[in-house]
Write a protein that holds these residues in place. Structure first.
Motif, PDB file in Angstrom:
ATOM      1  N   PRO A 116      49.801  37.527  43.445  1.00 39.22           N
ATOM      2  CA  PRO A 116      49.288  38.850  43.066  1.00 39.22           C
ATOM      3  C   PRO A 116      49.150  38.980  41.545  1.00 39.22           C
ATOM      4  CG  PRO A 116      50.927  39.070  44.794  1.00 39.22           C
ATOM      5  CD  PRO A 116      50.953  37.630  44.379  1.00 39.22           C
ATOM      6  N   HIS A 117      48.053  39.580  41.117  1.00 37.74           N
ATOM      7  CA  HIS A 117      47.825  39.735  39.686  1.00 37.74           C
ATOM      8  C   HIS A 117      46.769  40.801  39.457  1.00 37.74           C
ATOM      9  CE1 HIS A 117      44.742  36.825  40.998  1.00 37.74           C
ATOM     10  NE2 HIS A 117      43.974  37.356  40.055  1.00 37.74           N
ATOM     11  N   THR A 118      46.681  41.268  38.223  1.00 37.65           N
ATOM     12  CA  THR A 118      45.635  42.211  37.824  1.00 37.65           C
ATOM     13  C   THR A 118      45.046  41.758  36.488  1.00 37.65           C
ATOM     14  OG1 THR A 118      47.168  43.672  36.642  1.00 37.65           O
ATOM     15  CG2 THR A 118      46.748  44.169  38.963  1.00 37.65           C
ATOM     16  N   ILE A 119      43.758  42.058  36.312  1.00 35.67           N
ATOM     17  CA  ILE A 119      43.098  41.829  35.025  1.00 35.67           C
ATOM     18  C   ILE A 119      42.348  43.110  34.675  1.00 35.67           C
ATOM     19  CG2 ILE A 119      41.465  40.450  33.702  1.00 35.67           C
ATOM     20  CD1 ILE A 119      41.887  38.176  35.627  1.00 35.67           C
ATOM     21  N   ILE A 120      42.714  43.712  33.552  1.00 44.33           N
ATOM     22  CA  ILE A 120      42.068  44.938  33.095  1.00 44.33           C
ATOM     23  C   ILE A 120      41.206  44.605  31.883  1.00 44.33           C
ATOM     24  CG2 ILE A 120      42.413  47.236  32.118  1.00 44.33           C
ATOM     25  CD1 ILE A 120      45.018  47.400  33.679  1.00 44.33           C
ATOM     26  N   SER A 121      39.926  44.964  31.988  1.00 46.36           N
ATOM     27  CA  SER A 121      38.986  44.782  30.882  1.00 46.36           C
ATOM     28  C   SER A 121      38.466  46.164  30.492  1.00 46.36           C
ATOM     29  CB  SER A 121      37.830  43.868  31.299  1.00 46.36           C
ATOM     30  OG  SER A 121      38.305  42.590  31.680  1.00 46.36           O
ATOM     31  N   PRO A 122      38.989  46.750  29.420  1.00 43.34           N
ATOM     32  CA  PRO A 122      38.630  48.138  29.076  1.00 43.34           C
ATOM     33  C   PRO A 122      37.211  48.308  28.546  1.00 43.34           C
ATOM     34  CG  PRO A 122      40.110  47.199  27.436  1.00 43.34           C
ATOM     35  CD  PRO A 122      40.028  46.205  28.539  1.00 43.34           C
ATOM     36  N   THR A 123      36.576  47.208  28.124  1.00 42.74           N
ATOM     37  CA  THR A 123      35.189  47.253  27.666  1.00 42.74           C
ATOM     38  C   THR A 123      34.465  46.015  28.190  1.00 42.74           C
ATOM     39  OG1 THR A 123      35.767  46.110  25.605  1.00 42.74           O
ATOM     40  CG2 THR A 123      35.785  48.520  25.553  1.00 42.74           C
ATOM     41  N   LEU A 124      33.229  45.820  27.752  1.00 44.69           N
ATOM     42  CA  LEU A 124      32.453  44.653  28.165  1.00 44.69           C
ATOM     43  C   LEU A 124      33.205  43.361  27.825  1.00 44.69           C
ATOM     44  CD1 LEU A 124      29.649  43.440  29.106  1.00 44.69           C
ATOM     45  CD2 LEU A 124      29.085  43.383  26.664  1.00 44.69           C
ATOM     46  N   THR A 125      33.264  42.443  28.775  1.00 42.04           N
ATOM     47  CA  THR A 125      33.907  41.151  28.548  1.00 42.04           C
ATOM     48  C   THR A 125      33.023  40.027  29.070  1.00 42.04           C
ATOM     49  OG1 THR A 125      35.116  41.415  30.637  1.00 42.04           O
ATOM     50  CG2 THR A 125      36.299  41.952  28.611  1.00 42.04           C
ATOM     51  N   ARG A 126      33.223  38.853  28.494  1.00 44.88           N
ATOM     52  CA  ARG A 126      32.567  37.640  28.979  1.00 44.88           C
ATOM     53  C   ARG A 126      33.621  36.550  29.127  1.00 44.88           C
ATOM     54  NH1 ARG A 126      28.712  38.809  24.690  1.00 44.88           N
ATOM     55  NH2 ARG A 126      26.983  40.035  25.537  1.00 44.88           N
ATOM     56  N   HIS A 127      33.550  35.838  30.237  1.00 44.93           N
ATOM     57  CA  HIS A 127      34.468  34.729  30.511  1.00 44.93           C
ATOM     58  C   HIS A 127      33.674  33.512  30.963  1.00 44.93           C
ATOM     59  CE1 HIS A 127      37.214  38.216  31.947  1.00 44.93           C
ATOM     60  NE2 HIS A 127      37.495  37.956  30.686  1.00 44.93           N
ATOM     61  N   GLU A 128      34.202  32.343  30.690  1.00 42.72           N
ATOM     62  CA  GLU A 128      33.757  31.120  31.346  1.00 42.72           C
ATOM     63  C   GLU A 128      34.941  30.607  32.145  1.00 42.72           C
ATOM     64  OE1 GLU A 128      31.988  28.405  28.595  1.00 42.72           O
ATOM     65  OE2 GLU A 128      30.296  29.737  28.188  1.00 42.72           O
ATOM     66  N   VAL A 129      34.728  30.402  33.441  1.00 41.47           N
ATOM     67  CA  VAL A 129      35.838  30.141  34.362  1.00 41.47           C
ATOM     68  C   VAL A 129      35.579  28.875  35.159  1.00 41.47           C
ATOM     69  CG1 VAL A 129      37.169  31.067  36.302  1.00 41.47           C
ATOM     70  CG2 VAL A 129      36.285  32.624  34.548  1.00 41.47           C
ATOM     71  N   VAL A 130      36.628  28.081  35.313  1.00 40.67           N
ATOM     72  CA  VAL A 130      36.593  26.936  36.215  1.00 40.67           C
ATOM     73  C   VAL A 130      37.566  27.226  37.361  1.00 40.67           C
ATOM     74  CG1 VAL A 130      36.885  24.447  36.478  1.00 40.67           C
ATOM     75  CG2 VAL A 130      36.152  25.398  34.272  1.00 40.67           C
ATOM     76  N   ILE A 131      37.058  27.180  38.586  1.00 42.59           N
ATOM     77  CA  ILE A 131      37.883  27.419  39.777  1.00 42.59           C
ATOM     78  C   ILE A 131      38.193  26.065  40.399  1.00 42.59           C
ATOM     79  CG2 ILE A 131      38.012  28.573  42.015  1.00 42.59           C
ATOM     80  CD1 ILE A 131      35.936  30.571  40.967  1.00 42.59           C
ATOM     81  N   VAL A 132      39.487  25.717  40.421  1.00 47.62           N
ATOM     82  CA  VAL A 132      39.921  24.381  40.844  1.00 47.62           C
ATOM     83  C   VAL A 132      40.757  24.496  42.116  1.00 47.62           C
ATOM     84  CG1 VAL A 132      41.049  22.252  40.110  1.00 47.62           C
ATOM     85  CG2 VAL A 132      40.066  23.799  38.395  1.00 47.62           C
ATOM     86  N   PRO A 133      40.379  23.807  43.195  1.00 50.18           N
ATOM     87  CA  PRO A 133      41.211  23.809  44.404  1.00 50.18           C
ATOM     88  C   PRO A 133      42.590  23.220  44.114  1.00 50.18           C
ATOM     89  CG  PRO A 133      39.026  22.942  44.875  1.00 50.18           C
ATOM     90  CD  PRO A 133      39.137  23.034  43.380  1.00 50.18           C
ATOM     91  N   LYS A 134      43.609  23.797  44.700  1.00 49.87           N
ATOM     92  CA  LYS A 134      44.967  23.336  44.438  1.00 49.87           C
ATOM     93  C   LYS A 134      45.201  21.894  44.874  1.00 49.87           C
ATOM     94  CE  LYS A 134      47.467  27.734  44.559  1.00 49.87           C
ATOM     95  NZ  LYS A 134      48.538  28.505  45.242  1.00 49.87           N
ATOM     96  N   ASP A 135      44.542  21.468  45.961  1.00 57.43           N
ATOM     97  CA  ASP A 135      44.788  20.104  46.428  1.00 57.43           C
ATOM     98  C   ASP A 135      44.310  19.077  45.410  1.00 57.43           C
ATOM     99  OD1 ASP A 135      42.123  20.588  46.787  1.00 57.43           O
ATOM    100  OD2 ASP A 135      41.994  19.742  48.806  1.00 57.43           O
ATOM    101  N   VAL A 136      43.282  19.425  44.631  1.00 57.24           N
ATOM    102  CA  VAL A 136      42.797  18.520  43.585  1.00 57.24           C
ATOM    103  C   VAL A 136      43.853  18.363  42.493  1.00 57.24           C
ATOM    104  CG1 VAL A 136      41.072  18.229  41.770  1.00 57.24           C
ATOM    105  CG2 VAL A 136      40.382  19.021  44.037  1.00 57.24           C
ATOM    106  N   LEU A 137      44.521  19.466  42.140  1.00 64.07           N
ATOM    107  CA  LEU A 137      45.556  19.410  41.114  1.00 64.07           C
ATOM    108  C   LEU A 137      46.806  18.698  41.611  1.00 64.07           C
ATOM    109  CD1 LEU A 137      45.273  22.996  39.613  1.00 64.07           C
ATOM    110  CD2 LEU A 137      44.301  20.888  38.746  1.00 64.07           C
TER     111      LEU A 137
END
Length: 312
Positions: A116-137
């Protein structure tokens, strides 16, 4: 299913349907999340995404909002991913397991999506994200039970190199052949893990997964050596040949299989990109000692003869 490279946005939806459209997009990527526009009259979001082998690379821009994966939603097996997030614009506030982390441009955050987690962005934000399956790690010695959110810098050192590679991989994703995509993904994962290895003891340094990773790295660094053998590898790593055999057989291959396949992948890449080299030159450069043997195993592995690639 996502295409190799594509995009989605909330543009064209009414304010009431924008949140649902954004939630559906995130669900397709890595699981369900609650989205709250925080009293804004509308929500604007856009995701450009690319799939490279088992990895998902995303460029995300979103107006103010709160994203939450709650304890009530958390179920075993859901969200089986780790996210590596590079903040490129704006400020975000991340919270998980009682920890609060502020993210500024140039920061990198690695975290377990299933917790469980939360991410609050109070204004415009930009992210670059890599989504990695746990089995790969896990295959690379990652101790999932010890995973805690980790903030790193992408401004210098390994973090900056990793971010640059992510950006380049996204831009070139559509041009990669399936075989090259696998190798780019492997290289990208290893590079992304460098700053994590430097920052915290989240990796098992002595277990079988870590030894397998060390063996992989040694093989890749010495692929051009025609004398590369299990004797050399075991001597370099300080383990027995029997133990090495066990590590690779547990993953459905022999050490020789791994070496041969790695050499063939590199040979094919050179044949596709460097037309000035002869087939024999390429084969010998990657540790093969016979051009006829190379042609035979190349055909067995790829289903085509090397000359067909060379000509094209």
């Amino acid at each position: 299913m996502f295409d190799m490279v594509s995009s989605r946005s909330t543009s064209g939806f009414s304010p009431k349907k924008q949140i649902q459209a954004w939630s559906d997009t995130l669900t397709d990527l890595c699981g369900h999340f609650d989205i709250d526009p925080m009293e804004a009259s509308s929500f604007e979001g856009r995701i450009n995404y690319a799939t490279i082998a088992k990895l998902k690379l995303c460029q995300i821009e979103a107006s103010q909002h709160r994203l939450a994966h709650t304890a009530a939603q958390a179920k075993p097996g859901d969200h089986p991913y780790v996210k590596i997030l590079f903040q490129t614009y704006g400020v975000s506030h991340f919270e998980q397991s009682g920890r609060r982390i502020e993210l500024m441009p140039g920061d990198c955050l690695a975290y377990d999506v299933s917790c469980p987690h939360t991410i609050i962005s109070p204004t415009l934000t930009r992210h670059e994200v890599v989504i990695v399956p746990k089995d790969v790690l896990k295959e690379r010695g990652f101790r999932l039970a010890k995973m805690a959110a980790c903030k790193l810098s992408a401004r210098t050192g390994a973090g900056r190199i990793a971010h640059s590679f992510v950006h380049a991989a996204f831009d070139e994703a559509a041009k990669l052949s399936p075989n090259n995509a696998i190798w780019v993904a492997d290289s990208l994962i290893d590079l992304l893990l460098l700053p994590l290895r430097e920052s915290d003891a989240m990796f098992d340094c002595g277990g079988p997964e870590a030894m397998y990773v060390r063996a992989q790295l040694f093989i890749r660094e010495n692929l051009r050596d025609p004398q590369l053998s299990i004797d050399k590898i075991s001597a370099a790593l300080g383990c027995t040949k029997r133990y090495l055999h066990m590590l690779f057989s547990d993953r459905g291959m022999t050490v020789s299989d791994y070496i041969r396949h790695a050499r063939l992948q590199n040979c094919r890449q050179e044949l596709e990109t460097q037309a000035g080299k002869s087939i024999t030159d390429v084969a010998f450069a990657w540790g093969f000692s016979s051009s006829s043997h190379f042609s035979r195993v190349f055909r067995e592995y790829f289903g085509i003869v090397p000359s067909s690639i060379h000509k094209s």
